[in-house]
Write a protein that holds these residues in place. Sequence first.
Motif, PDB file in Angstrom:
ATOM      1  N   TYR A 226       0.923  -1.208   0.084  1.00 53.86           N
ATOM      2  CA  TYR A 226       0.101  -0.047  -0.024  1.00 53.86           C
ATOM      3  C   TYR A 226       0.961   1.178   0.038  1.00 53.86           C
ATOM      4  N   PRO A 227       1.096   1.950  -1.198  1.00 49.21           N
ATOM      5  CA  PRO A 227       1.857   3.116  -1.001  1.00 49.21           C
ATOM      6  C   PRO A 227       1.795   3.999   0.113  1.00 49.21           C
ATOM      7  N   TRP A 228       0.551   4.359   0.601  1.00 47.47           N
ATOM      8  CA  TRP A 228       0.103   5.088   1.677  1.00 47.47           C
ATOM      9  C   TRP A 228      -0.267   4.517   2.990  1.00 47.47           C
ATOM     10  N   THR A 229       0.290   4.533   4.067  1.00 50.74           N
ATOM     11  CA  THR A 229      -0.517   3.995   5.296  1.00 50.74           C
ATOM     12  C   THR A 229      -0.432   5.018   6.175  1.00 50.74           C
ATOM     13  N   ASP A 230      -1.502   5.114   7.119  1.00 48.83           N
ATOM     14  CA  ASP A 230      -1.470   6.454   7.957  1.00 48.83           C
ATOM     15  C   ASP A 230      -2.092   6.226   9.187  1.00 48.83           C
ATOM     16  N   ARG A 231      -2.038   7.190  10.055  1.00 51.00           N
ATOM     17  CA  ARG A 231      -1.786   7.145  11.517  1.00 51.00           C
ATOM     18  C   ARG A 231      -2.942   8.186  11.940  1.00 51.00           C
ATOM     19  N   TRP A 232      -2.718   8.433  13.648  1.00 47.62           N
ATOM     20  CA  TRP A 232      -3.416   9.229  14.412  1.00 47.62           C
ATOM     21  C   TRP A 232      -5.123   8.902  14.315  1.00 47.62           C
ATOM     22  N   SER A 233      -5.397   7.398  14.512  1.00 45.43           N
ATOM     23  CA  SER A 233      -6.687   6.967  14.397  1.00 45.43           C
ATOM     24  C   SER A 233      -7.110   6.417  16.030  1.00 45.43           C
ATOM     25  N   THR A 234      -6.320   6.323  16.823  1.00 50.26           N
ATOM     26  CA  THR A 234      -6.545   6.020  18.365  1.00 50.26           C
ATOM     27  C   THR A 234      -6.498   7.172  19.002  1.00 50.26           C
ATOM     28  N   ASN A 235      -7.311   7.010  20.271  1.00 54.10           N
ATOM     29  CA  ASN A 235      -7.680   7.962  21.279  1.00 54.10           C
ATOM     30  C   ASN A 235      -8.064   9.494  20.622  1.00 54.10           C
ATOM     31  N   THR A 236      -8.730   9.432  19.502  1.00 55.81           N
ATOM     32  CA  THR A 236      -9.586  10.511  18.950  1.00 55.81           C
ATOM     33  C   THR A 236     -11.108  10.113  18.225  1.00 55.81           C
ATOM     34  N   PHE A 301      -7.146   3.194   9.403  1.00 58.28           N
ATOM     35  CA  PHE A 301      -8.337   3.758  10.280  1.00 58.28           C
ATOM     36  C   PHE A 301      -8.475   3.036  11.791  1.00 58.28           C
ATOM     37  N   THR A 302      -7.536   2.141  11.903  1.00 54.10           N
ATOM     38  CA  THR A 302      -7.748   1.449  13.160  1.00 54.10           C
ATOM     39  C   THR A 302      -6.473   1.209  14.074  1.00 54.10           C
ATOM     40  N   GLN A 303      -5.170   1.170  13.039  1.00 55.31           N
ATOM     41  CA  GLN A 303      -4.029   0.757  13.752  1.00 55.31           C
ATOM     42  C   GLN A 303      -3.455   1.827  14.681  1.00 55.31           C
ATOM     43  N   GLN A 304      -2.575   1.406  15.768  1.00 52.33           N
ATOM     44  CA  GLN A 304      -1.758   2.360  16.317  1.00 52.33           C
ATOM     45  C   GLN A 304      -0.622   2.894  15.474  1.00 52.33           C
ATOM     46  N   ASP A 305      -0.450   4.173  16.236  1.00 52.13           N
ATOM     47  CA  ASP A 305       0.511   5.084  15.423  1.00 52.13           C
ATOM     48  C   ASP A 305       1.962   4.446  15.089  1.00 52.13           C
ATOM     49  N   ASP A 306       2.360   3.723  16.269  1.00 49.92           N
ATOM     50  CA  ASP A 306       3.513   2.710  16.186  1.00 49.92           C
ATOM     51  C   ASP A 306       3.675   1.974  14.924  1.00 49.92           C
ATOM     52  N   ALA A 308       1.746   2.153  11.911  1.00 52.56           N
ATOM     53  CA  ALA A 308       1.975   2.957  10.865  1.00 52.56           C
ATOM     54  C   ALA A 308       3.338   3.188  10.648  1.00 52.56           C
ATOM     55  N   VAL A 309       4.116   3.770  11.526  1.00 50.65           N
ATOM     56  CA  VAL A 309       5.439   4.279  11.607  1.00 50.65           C
ATOM     57  C   VAL A 309       6.449   2.892  10.840  1.00 50.65           C
ATOM     58  N   GLN A 310       6.090   2.014  11.563  1.00 48.59           N
ATOM     59  CA  GLN A 310       6.986   0.805  11.308  1.00 48.59           C
ATOM     60  C   GLN A 310       6.755   0.271  10.007  1.00 48.59           C
ATOM     61  N   LYS A 311       5.510   0.298   9.244  1.00 46.38           N
ATOM     62  CA  LYS A 311       5.050   0.119   8.021  1.00 46.38           C
ATOM     63  C   LYS A 311       6.188   0.913   7.086  1.00 46.38           C
ATOM     64  N   LEU A 312       6.289   2.314   7.563  1.00 47.36           N
ATOM     65  CA  LEU A 312       6.857   3.130   6.612  1.00 47.36           C
ATOM     66  C   LEU A 312       8.547   2.854   6.949  1.00 47.36           C
ATOM     67  N   LEU A 313       9.014   2.648   8.066  1.00 48.18           N
ATOM     68  CA  LEU A 313      10.550   2.370   8.376  1.00 48.18           C
ATOM     69  C   LEU A 313      10.870   0.893   7.596  1.00 48.18           C
ATOM     70  N   ALA A 314       9.924  -0.019   7.481  1.00 48.14           N
ATOM     71  CA  ALA A 314       9.989  -1.316   6.948  1.00 48.14           C
ATOM     72  C   ALA A 314       9.893  -1.179   5.272  1.00 48.14           C
ATOM     73  N   GLN A 315       9.652   0.108   4.659  1.00 46.26           N
ATOM     74  CA  GLN A 315       9.468   0.199   3.418  1.00 46.26           C
ATOM     75  C   GLN A 315       8.382  -0.566   2.747  1.00 46.26           C
ATOM     76  N   LYS A 316       7.402  -0.758   3.643  1.00 45.68           N
ATOM     77  CA  LYS A 316       5.907  -1.481   3.165  1.00 45.68           C
ATOM     78  C   LYS A 316       5.024  -0.235   2.519  1.00 45.68           C
ATOM     79  N   SER A 317       5.388   1.131   3.065  1.00 46.31           N
ATOM     80  CA  SER A 317       4.634   2.148   2.601  1.00 46.31           C
ATOM     81  C   SER A 317       5.581   3.283   2.127  1.00 46.31           C
TER      82      SER A 317
END
Length: 551
Positions: A226-236, A301-306, A308-317
């Motif tokens: 998935y070229p884009w994965t996102d965050r800021w979905s929990t505690n909001t 839309f459901t995952q924790q911020d960490d 989402a960031v791990q997918k970015l660092l692992a080059q999955k997004s």
Amino acid sequence: MQNAGDLSRRQILAAAGFAGLATLTGCGGGDEGGDAKDLTKKRNGAMKDYRPGQQFKASKALSFSMLHNDNPVYPLKDGWLFWKEVTKRTGITIKPLDVPLADYEKKRSVLIGSGDAPFIIPKTYHPGEVAFVSSGAILPVSEYVDLMPNFRDKVKKWRLEPELDSIRQSDGKYYLLPGLHEKPRSSYSLSFRTDILDKHGLTLPETWDEVYDVLKALKAEYPGTYPWTDRWSTNTPFPCGALFQYLGQAYGVKAGWAYDNISFDTTAQKFLFTATQDAYRQMVEYLRKIVAEKLLDPESFTQQDDQAVQKLLAQKSFAISANPQELVQNYRYNLSKQVKGSKIEMVPVPLGPAGPILLSGIRLENGIMISSKALKSDTFVAMMQFVDWLWYSEEGQKFCKWGVKGVTYTESGGTYTLKPGISLMGSDPEAPKDLQKDYGFFNGVFTYGGSWELVSSSFSPDEKQFQDVMSRRKELPVDPAHPLQSFEQEQATLWETPLKDAVIQNTLRFVLGKRPMSEWDAFLAELKSKNMQQLVDLHNKAYERFKKENG
């Protein structure tokens, strides 16, 4: 990050009339000033001739209690230079009641409800103060701003009267001293791995159509991602709150963290329900398309911020929502350690159908409530002068942000430089000291608002470039005042939450393809069954009443 409140921001708009804020720029008479005679016995320790730009210094040593929001990134220390220097400069000792960040709002409510709240209650986001108005537990601070020359001076210079009018209650008063910004400051947008874009001959997008094209091209090159994965979905309340907020801005609608059930239609000159706007549906359709084409990770839309960031660092997004601090401290720093030659940049909010605009109301920030108990103290005037200096004077704001000149920073020609060996938010990972953790400065309890010169003094090169572009966009006008009477406010509160919940739940269902767009009209009918039109009518009635009463 600014969380959306449970109540509508416009639900409790108060009257802009009552002579507006004209008295803010005068001598403090009339509606805003309170009665000076009532304060004659409350001036113990106060300065006699306290003026804008003047160093506040109490005429005798005093102490004031204050609620402190303890950020785990820089937990409170009794030995901070901040505390000592405040006392040295002002003669005031702050007595902080420390509350963990995660429990702050709940603990604040308990303390205020039990009558045990400290005098000074900062870090309150409007409309968080509304719940405490009817009990009389907090002061109508607009009655006492005549004691705050720096606050009044900034309101006048920066023409912030409409913004302040928007937080008034139905009695025409406001109960929160907000942080004041000279210029709007945008914080969130989309970031891209530019080394990956360069590799495939792609450029950073400037519009949402171009965002789609870039994501499609990346999907073709990396079909298993998935070229884009996102965050800021929990505690909001609104999942992907940042994404919806800046995407909504491109369509000219309130969404995500900026969502409000009620919006003003400048063409029709009346209020309407936000989710019924064609532009809101168009925003949903855009997001639905990129999810359906597997360009945006549905787990966003459901995952924790960490996660989402791990997918970015692992080059999955290769794309993720960002703010300038996260871009530098988190994404770029960690990518550099894991992916050689990696680069990531944050783009100005991509343009959409609404053009180069900014949503209104972003020149006010979280602010300070004052406990009603403080008015009973003979040191009340000194306390208000102190609050005015520390939070609203140029010198106080510079001190809260940068610390002590020659000790924590140097300054030349408006450029601030931390002293060697001191880091701020990762600016020098090898430095033995940290401005926040070890000295107590740049603390979110004290550092917000101010002149553009001061606000921008801590910008990284990335943020400066981002803000320069965003500052050239046109800020939409603040919604006009439409104060609800107390019984109307009680009724609106009963309707607000079910409607907001229905909007959020169905917005996500449409975006994720769990509900067909052919059912959009059925969705609007469901909102009507939840008293949508009654809520809109209530606000329009209040708006018309205000116009009639105030010409």
